[in-house]
Design a protein around this motif. Structure first.
Motif, short mmCIF file in Angstrom:
data_model
loop_
_atom_site.label_atom_id
_atom_site.label_comp_id
_atom_site.label_asym_id
_atom_site.label_seq_id
_atom_site.Cartn_x
_atom_site.Cartn_y
_atom_site.Cartn_z
N ASN A 28 0.82 -1.22 0.00
CA ASN A 28 0.00 0.00 0.00
C ASN A 28 0.85 1.26 0.00
O ASN A 28 0.36 2.34 -0.32
CB ASN A 28 -0.95 0.01 1.20
N ASP A 30 3.66 1.60 -1.87
CA ASP A 30 4.56 1.35 -3.00
C ASP A 30 5.23 2.64 -3.47
O ASP A 30 4.56 3.60 -3.81
CB ASP A 30 3.78 0.72 -4.15
N TRP A 33 6.43 1.33 -8.14
CA TRP A 33 5.51 1.14 -9.26
C TRP A 33 4.84 2.46 -9.63
O TRP A 33 4.39 3.19 -8.75
CB TRP A 33 4.46 0.10 -8.88
N LEU A 35 2.07 4.04 -10.12
CA LEU A 35 0.63 3.85 -9.89
C LEU A 35 -0.25 4.90 -10.56
O LEU A 35 -1.42 4.64 -10.81
CB LEU A 35 0.36 3.85 -8.39
N LYS A 40 -2.10 -1.25 -10.66
CA LYS A 40 -1.30 -1.57 -9.48
C LYS A 40 -0.77 -3.01 -9.54
O LYS A 40 -1.47 -3.93 -9.97
CB LYS A 40 -2.17 -1.40 -8.22
N LYS A 42 -0.02 -6.18 -7.50
CA LYS A 42 -0.48 -6.70 -6.21
C LYS A 42 -0.39 -8.22 -6.20
O LYS A 42 -0.45 -8.87 -7.26
CB LYS A 42 -1.89 -6.23 -5.90
N HIS A 55 -0.42 -7.42 -12.46
CA HIS A 55 -0.92 -6.07 -12.67
C HIS A 55 -1.79 -6.08 -13.92
O HIS A 55 -1.43 -6.66 -14.93
CB HIS A 55 0.22 -5.05 -12.78
#
Length: 157
Positions: A28, A30, A33, A35, A40, A42, A55
């Motif tokens: 959460n 990150d 990455w 975003l 995202k 995950k 992703h």
């Protein structure tokens, strides 16, 4: 079709600094990455061996995860067989190389999809991620420009 796709970037920071930064990947908080422009990353059980995730429409599971190497096995889309990985390598006391490698075999329609869509989007995503990491340590921010083709694909999707 055999595919070997490598991106690397020298970052003027110690390996230890980047190792700590990469511990945030797919969390959460990150800090790696990109975003703001990409789906995202995950994983069901975090960055632990055998944890599945990915992703967007790209799925993979964690094969290895330690301080300087994260290896992922592709699970989807069908027709991509192989791995992708992040590596963090010390160059000097105050410089480190980030490397992302895709080493896959594609078959059927996926070979065409790789050429016309997946590869250009992947290349833009990784450069955005490397910009995000490097920009943490720069006064003048970098922004790798997307190709017209990447902009067109993103507009269509």
């Amino acid at each position: 079709m055999k595919v070997l796709n490598i991106h690397s970037r020298k970052i003027d920071q110690s390996k230890n600094v980047l190792v700590e930064l990469f511990k945030s990947l797919a969390t959460n908080e990150d800090q790696v990455w990109p975003l703001n422009n990409w789906p995202k990353m995950k994983f069901k059980d975090g960055l632990k061996v055998e944890s599945s995730g990915g992703h967007g429409p790209i799925g993979y599971k964690v094969l290895e995860s330690n301080d300087d190497l994260m290896v992922f096995q592709f699970e989807k889309p069908k027709g991509i067989n192989g791995i992708h990985k992040f590596e963090i390598t010390k160059l000097t006391k105050e410089s480190t190389e980030l490397r992302h490698t895709i080493d896959i075999e594609t078959n059927g329609l996926t070979s065409l999809l790789w050429i016309i869509g997946i590869r250009p989007l992947h290349d833009a995503l990784i450069e955005d991620a490397f910009d995000k990491v490097e920009n943490r340590y720069l006064k003048q921010q970098k922004k790798t420009k997307w190709s017209l083709w990447v902009k067109l694909i993103r507009a269509v999707l």
